[in-house]
Motif scaffolding. Structure first.
Motif, PDB file in Angstrom:
ATOM      1  N   THR A   1       0.840  -1.195   0.000  1.00 50.97           N
ATOM      2  CA  THR A   1       0.000   0.000   0.000  1.00 50.97           C
ATOM      3  C   THR A   1       0.875   1.245   0.000  1.00 50.97           C
ATOM      4  OG1 THR A   1      -0.147   0.015   2.422  1.00 50.97           O
ATOM      5  CG2 THR A   1      -1.862  -1.184   1.217  1.00 50.97           C
ATOM      6  N   THR A   2       0.315   2.331  -0.478  1.00 51.95           N
ATOM      7  CA  THR A   2       1.047   3.591  -0.538  1.00 51.95           C
ATOM      8  C   THR A   2       0.064   4.736  -0.458  1.00 51.95           C
ATOM      9  OG1 THR A   2       2.630   4.903  -1.836  1.00 51.95           O
ATOM     10  CG2 THR A   2       0.937   3.752  -3.057  1.00 51.95           C
ATOM     11  N   GLU A   3       0.537   5.873  -0.023  1.00 52.51           N
ATOM     12  CA  GLU A   3      -0.236   7.111  -0.094  1.00 52.51           C
ATOM     13  C   GLU A   3       0.525   8.152  -0.919  1.00 52.51           C
ATOM     14  OE1 GLU A   3      -3.345   7.446   0.739  1.00 52.51           O
ATOM     15  OE2 GLU A   3      -3.367   5.394   1.516  1.00 52.51           O
ATOM     16  N   ALA A   4       1.597   7.711  -1.568  1.00 51.72           N
ATOM     17  CA  ALA A   4       2.359   8.605  -2.439  1.00 51.72           C
ATOM     18  C   ALA A   4       1.508   9.003  -3.634  1.00 51.72           C
ATOM     19  CB  ALA A   4       3.640   7.926  -2.902  1.00 51.72           C
ATOM     20  N   PRO A   5       1.681  10.216  -4.158  1.00 56.39           N
ATOM     21  CA  PRO A   5       0.895  10.643  -5.322  1.00 56.39           C
ATOM     22  C   PRO A   5       1.252   9.841  -6.569  1.00 56.39           C
ATOM     23  CG  PRO A   5       2.616  12.241  -4.835  1.00 56.39           C
ATOM     24  CD  PRO A   5       2.609  11.273  -3.696  1.00 56.39           C
ATOM     25  N   SER A   6       0.351   9.840  -7.542  1.00 57.80           N
ATOM     26  CA  SER A   6       0.590   9.138  -8.798  1.00 57.80           C
ATOM     27  C   SER A   6       1.737   9.779  -9.558  1.00 57.80           C
ATOM     28  CB  SER A   6      -0.664   9.179  -9.678  1.00 57.80           C
ATOM     29  OG  SER A   6      -1.762   8.607  -9.018  1.00 57.80           O
ATOM     30  N   PRO A   7       2.509   8.981 -10.303  1.00 55.65           N
ATOM     31  CA  PRO A   7       3.560   9.564 -11.137  1.00 55.65           C
ATOM     32  C   PRO A   7       2.947  10.355 -12.287  1.00 55.65           C
ATOM     33  CG  PRO A   7       3.325   7.223 -11.606  1.00 55.65           C
ATOM     34  CD  PRO A   7       2.457   7.509 -10.424  1.00 55.65           C
TER      35      PRO A   7
END
Length: 210
Positions: A76-82
């Motif tokens: 899982t991640t909460e990083a923004p989309s590339p």
């Protein structure tokens, strides 16, 4: 009054990434732009290489932290989309990701438990299909009746390409005939095993409604 930050509970689950056990060179040969064993498709990060075969895991956004989902290796991640971009072969995103399961109800319940309930279920007679939009792509869950008991598994993906005719000319003879898709007004072509990719891959023209 200045509005506050968005409530995380209002954020819908999204497909953020996939891990595929193919050498990067095989995807580059099909006209994908690969950098450091990674490529981007419609805001979804694809990591290439590693052990195994086919799609070996996915990364989800806006779901609880889990290591697997009914047998599907999960991060899982909460990083923004590339940043999105167009590949030299005209591909711009992923239309849908296909997951198969010998136990449709069990896998559907596992999806519910992380906030990913199926929004539509279709009875195709000999099997069921369930659908759920996960941000930039659709999850298609397919019932594998008659398969031995076991976990769900990743089967393949359908990539959005702006010009199927041009793609066919570029990667011939690895692309099958362009034909009408199940989705009205769209066309699809299946990638042959001779292309050397380990997951099942097809290409579809863009959805005119999006």
């Amino acid at each position: 009054m200045t509005p506050g930050p968005a409530d995380p509970s209002d954020q819908r689950p999204e497909l953020a990434g996939l891990r595929i056990a193919d050498p990067p060179a095989q995807w580059e040969a099909l006209g994908f732009a690969v950098e450091a064993s990674r490529l981007e498709l419609g805001g979804i990060q694809i990591e290439l290489g590693g052990a195994g075969r086919g799609i070996t895991g996915w990364t989800l956004r806006h779901v609880p932290s889990i290591a697997e989902l009914d047998g599907l290796a999960t991060t899982t991640t909460e990083a923004p989309s590339p940043q999105r971009h167009r590949h030299p072969n005209g591909c711009v995103g992923i239309d849908h990701l296909v997951v198969t399961t010998p136990d449709f109800d069990r896998t559907a319940q596992a999806l519910v438990e992380v906030g990913m309930s199926l929004r539509r279920i279709r009875d195709a007679g000999s099997f069921r299909q369930g659908f759920r939009r996960l941000g930039p792509a659709i999850l298609e869950l397919v019932e594998a009746r008659g398969a031995p008991p076991g976990p769900a598994s990743f089967w393949g993906l359908v990539v959005v390409c702006e010009d199927l005719e041009a793609l066919s000319g570029r990667i011939s003879p690895h692309l099958g005939p362009i034909r009408a898709a199940v989705q009205p007004g769209r066309k699809i072509a299946t990638l042959a095993a001779s292309a050397g990719l380990s997951p099942q891959v097809a290409f579809m023209d863009p959805d005119p409604k999006r």
